[in-house]
Design a protein around this motif. Structure first.
Motif, mmCIF file in Angstrom:
data_model
loop_
_atom_site.group_PDB
_atom_site.id
_atom_site.type_symbol
_atom_site.label_atom_id
_atom_site.label_comp_id
_atom_site.label_asym_id
_atom_site.label_seq_id
_atom_site.Cartn_x
_atom_site.Cartn_y
_atom_site.Cartn_z
ATOM 1 N N THR A 1 9.837 -25.358 -37.647
ATOM 2 C CA THR A 1 10.668 -25.344 -38.707
ATOM 3 C C THR A 1 10.589 -24.168 -39.676
ATOM 4 O O THR A 1 9.518 -23.730 -39.971
ATOM 5 C CB THR A 1 10.821 -26.722 -39.276
ATOM 6 N N GLY A 2 11.939 -23.492 -40.199
ATOM 7 C CA GLY A 2 11.881 -22.541 -40.914
ATOM 8 C C GLY A 2 11.404 -21.280 -40.324
ATOM 9 O O GLY A 2 10.662 -20.438 -41.047
ATOM 10 N N GLY A 3 11.440 -21.109 -39.158
ATOM 11 C CA GLY A 3 10.992 -20.034 -38.300
ATOM 12 C C GLY A 3 11.501 -18.862 -38.158
ATOM 13 O O GLY A 3 10.962 -17.871 -37.770
ATOM 14 N N ALA A 4 12.726 -18.749 -38.973
ATOM 15 C CA ALA A 4 13.596 -17.432 -39.087
ATOM 16 C C ALA A 4 12.759 -16.282 -39.961
ATOM 17 O O ALA A 4 12.955 -15.020 -39.800
ATOM 18 C CB ALA A 4 14.887 -17.743 -39.419
ATOM 19 N N ALA A 5 12.131 -16.825 -41.034
ATOM 20 C CA ALA A 5 11.855 -15.689 -42.044
ATOM 21 C C ALA A 5 10.359 -16.524 -42.744
ATOM 22 O O ALA A 5 10.011 -17.557 -42.568
ATOM 23 C CB ALA A 5 12.975 -15.464 -43.005
ATOM 24 N N LYS B 1 20.192 -23.941 -35.090
ATOM 25 C CA LYS B 1 20.615 -23.689 -36.616
ATOM 26 C C LYS B 1 20.663 -25.266 -37.065
ATOM 27 O O LYS B 1 21.418 -26.017 -36.583
ATOM 28 C CB LYS B 1 22.007 -23.085 -36.912
ATOM 29 N N LEU B 2 19.662 -25.512 -38.077
ATOM 30 C CA LEU B 2 19.756 -27.004 -38.412
ATOM 31 C C LEU B 2 19.072 -26.789 -39.877
ATOM 32 O O LEU B 2 18.235 -25.962 -40.250
ATOM 33 C CB LEU B 2 19.117 -27.812 -37.409
ATOM 34 N N ASP B 3 19.605 -28.124 -40.537
ATOM 35 C CA ASP B 3 18.852 -28.278 -41.891
ATOM 36 C C ASP B 3 17.873 -29.314 -41.654
ATOM 37 O O ASP B 3 18.237 -30.489 -41.265
ATOM 38 C CB ASP B 3 19.638 -28.674 -42.961
ATOM 39 N N VAL B 4 16.318 -29.156 -41.878
ATOM 40 C CA VAL B 4 15.785 -30.409 -41.898
ATOM 41 C C VAL B 4 16.068 -31.533 -42.581
ATOM 42 O O VAL B 4 15.239 -32.478 -42.372
ATOM 43 C CB VAL B 4 14.056 -29.714 -41.915
ATOM 44 N N ALA B 5 16.854 -31.511 -43.682
ATOM 45 C CA ALA B 5 17.168 -32.561 -44.292
ATOM 46 C C ALA B 5 18.135 -33.734 -43.337
ATOM 47 O O ALA B 5 18.166 -34.600 -43.769
ATOM 48 C CB ALA B 5 17.927 -32.165 -45.601
ATOM 49 N N ASN B 6 18.649 -33.019 -42.426
ATOM 50 C CA ASN B 6 19.428 -33.944 -41.434
ATOM 51 C C ASN B 6 18.620 -34.452 -40.505
ATOM 52 O O ASN B 6 18.371 -33.786 -39.387
ATOM 53 C CB ASN B 6 20.681 -32.981 -40.864
ATOM 54 N N SER C 1 15.980 -34.754 -34.914
ATOM 55 C CA SER C 1 15.752 -35.479 -33.568
ATOM 56 C C SER C 1 16.515 -35.006 -32.383
ATOM 57 O O SER C 1 15.869 -34.986 -31.358
ATOM 58 C CB SER C 1 16.090 -36.947 -33.921
ATOM 59 N N ALA C 2 17.746 -34.450 -32.537
ATOM 60 C CA ALA C 2 18.423 -33.939 -31.221
ATOM 61 C C ALA C 2 17.876 -32.791 -30.940
ATOM 62 O O ALA C 2 17.695 -32.511 -29.922
ATOM 63 C CB ALA C 2 19.976 -33.642 -31.819
ATOM 64 N N TRP C 3 17.343 -31.713 -31.970
ATOM 65 C CA TRP C 3 16.748 -30.620 -31.596
ATOM 66 C C TRP C 3 15.361 -30.940 -30.816
ATOM 67 O O TRP C 3 15.057 -30.261 -29.779
ATOM 68 C CB TRP C 3 16.450 -29.795 -33.072
ATOM 69 N N THR C 4 14.722 -31.941 -31.354
ATOM 70 C CA THR C 4 13.471 -32.068 -30.608
ATOM 71 C C THR C 4 13.659 -32.756 -29.249
ATOM 72 O O THR C 4 12.892 -32.418 -28.425
ATOM 73 C CB THR C 4 12.734 -33.429 -31.500
ATOM 74 N N ASP C 5 14.665 -33.304 -29.079
ATOM 75 C CA ASP C 5 15.012 -33.908 -27.690
ATOM 76 C C ASP C 5 15.699 -32.863 -26.819
ATOM 77 O O ASP C 5 15.111 -32.544 -25.608
ATOM 78 C CB ASP C 5 16.277 -34.962 -27.559
ATOM 79 N N ILE D 1 6.164 -30.929 -25.957
ATOM 80 C CA ILE D 1 6.070 -30.353 -27.171
ATOM 81 C C ILE D 1 4.378 -30.254 -27.465
ATOM 82 O O ILE D 1 3.735 -31.356 -27.389
ATOM 83 C CB ILE D 1 6.747 -30.800 -28.599
ATOM 84 N N ASP D 2 3.733 -29.341 -27.541
ATOM 85 C CA ASP D 2 2.375 -29.255 -27.889
ATOM 86 C C ASP D 2 1.771 -28.980 -29.277
ATOM 87 O O ASP D 2 0.915 -29.514 -29.918
ATOM 88 C CB ASP D 2 1.693 -27.945 -27.057
ATOM 89 N N VAL D 3 2.727 -28.262 -30.182
ATOM 90 C CA VAL D 3 2.394 -27.800 -31.646
ATOM 91 C C VAL D 3 3.630 -27.887 -32.327
ATOM 92 O O VAL D 3 4.783 -27.364 -31.956
ATOM 93 C CB VAL D 3 1.768 -26.500 -31.675
ATOM 94 N N LEU D 4 3.716 -28.730 -33.579
ATOM 95 C CA LEU D 4 4.774 -28.391 -34.386
ATOM 96 C C LEU D 4 4.140 -28.081 -35.677
ATOM 97 O O LEU D 4 3.328 -28.440 -36.234
ATOM 98 C CB LEU D 4 5.197 -29.980 -34.747
ATOM 99 N N VAL D 5 4.720 -26.704 -36.294
ATOM 100 C CA VAL D 5 4.370 -26.124 -37.672
ATOM 101 C C VAL D 5 5.681 -26.833 -38.257
ATOM 102 O O VAL D 5 6.775 -26.196 -38.501
ATOM 103 C CB VAL D 5 4.717 -24.775 -37.272
ATOM 104 N N ASN D 6 5.464 -27.516 -39.205
ATOM 105 C CA ASN D 6 6.487 -28.078 -40.105
ATOM 106 C C ASN D 6 6.492 -27.362 -41.550
ATOM 107 O O ASN D 6 5.961 -27.616 -42.442
ATOM 108 C CB ASN D 6 6.326 -29.635 -40.540
ATOM 109 N N ASN D 7 7.221 -26.198 -41.448
ATOM 110 C CA ASN D 7 7.259 -25.065 -42.346
ATOM 111 C C ASN D 7 8.450 -25.165 -43.240
ATOM 112 O O ASN D 7 8.221 -24.934 -44.666
ATOM 113 C CB ASN D 7 7.092 -23.663 -41.789
ATOM 114 N N ALA D 8 9.538 -25.611 -42.977
ATOM 115 C CA ALA D 8 10.836 -25.778 -43.498
ATOM 116 C C ALA D 8 10.876 -26.582 -44.879
ATOM 117 O O ALA D 8 10.235 -27.739 -44.773
ATOM 118 C CB ALA D 8 11.904 -26.025 -42.683
ATOM 119 N N VAL D 9 11.470 -26.165 -45.818
ATOM 120 C CA VAL D 9 11.720 -26.917 -47.213
ATOM 121 C C VAL D 9 13.198 -27.418 -47.044
ATOM 122 O O VAL D 9 14.012 -26.753 -46.803
ATOM 123 C CB VAL D 9 11.681 -26.005 -48.443
#
Length: 97
Positions: free
Chosen positions: A11-15, A57-62, A67-71, A80-88
């Motif tokens: 998440t937040g993987g663009a920059a 493109k998504l906002d992690v507040a939604n 959930s749809a992206w994960t699916d 999914i092997d690894v999740l980097v939960n980086n977004a704010v």
């Protein structure tokens, strides 16, 4: 390659830190699925991460969008092997000025 063929979501993987993390996983052979609120930098980041990388493109507040992206990631890659939960979440995050 320590993460060869591992499926990594960032998440937040663009920059910033998220992009640097995604690039590090890509160098180690991972297949990346990144999300961010910025479509231009997100698409560019995904292209730079390899042919099997994807961007959403998504906002992690939604919660429903996350959930749809994960699916979608599971449908595309099978797991999914690894999740980097980086977004704010800008909707709930308060920054000091």
């Amino acid at each position: 390659m320590r993460f060869k063929d591992k499926i990594v979501m960032v998440t937040g993987g663009a920059a910033g830190i998220g992009r640097v993390a995604a690039e590090a996983f890509a160098r180690e052979g991972a297949k990346l699925a990144i999300c961010d609120v910025n479509p231009e930098t997100g698409e560019a980041a995904a292209k730079s991460l390899g042919a099997e990388a994807s961007f959403e493109k998504l906002d992690v507040a939604n919660e429903a969008a996350v959930s749809a992206w994960t699916d979608q990631v599971v449908k595309r890659y099978g797991r999914i092997d690894v999740l980097v939960n980086n977004a704010v979440s800008r909707a709930t995050h308060c920054c000091c000025v």
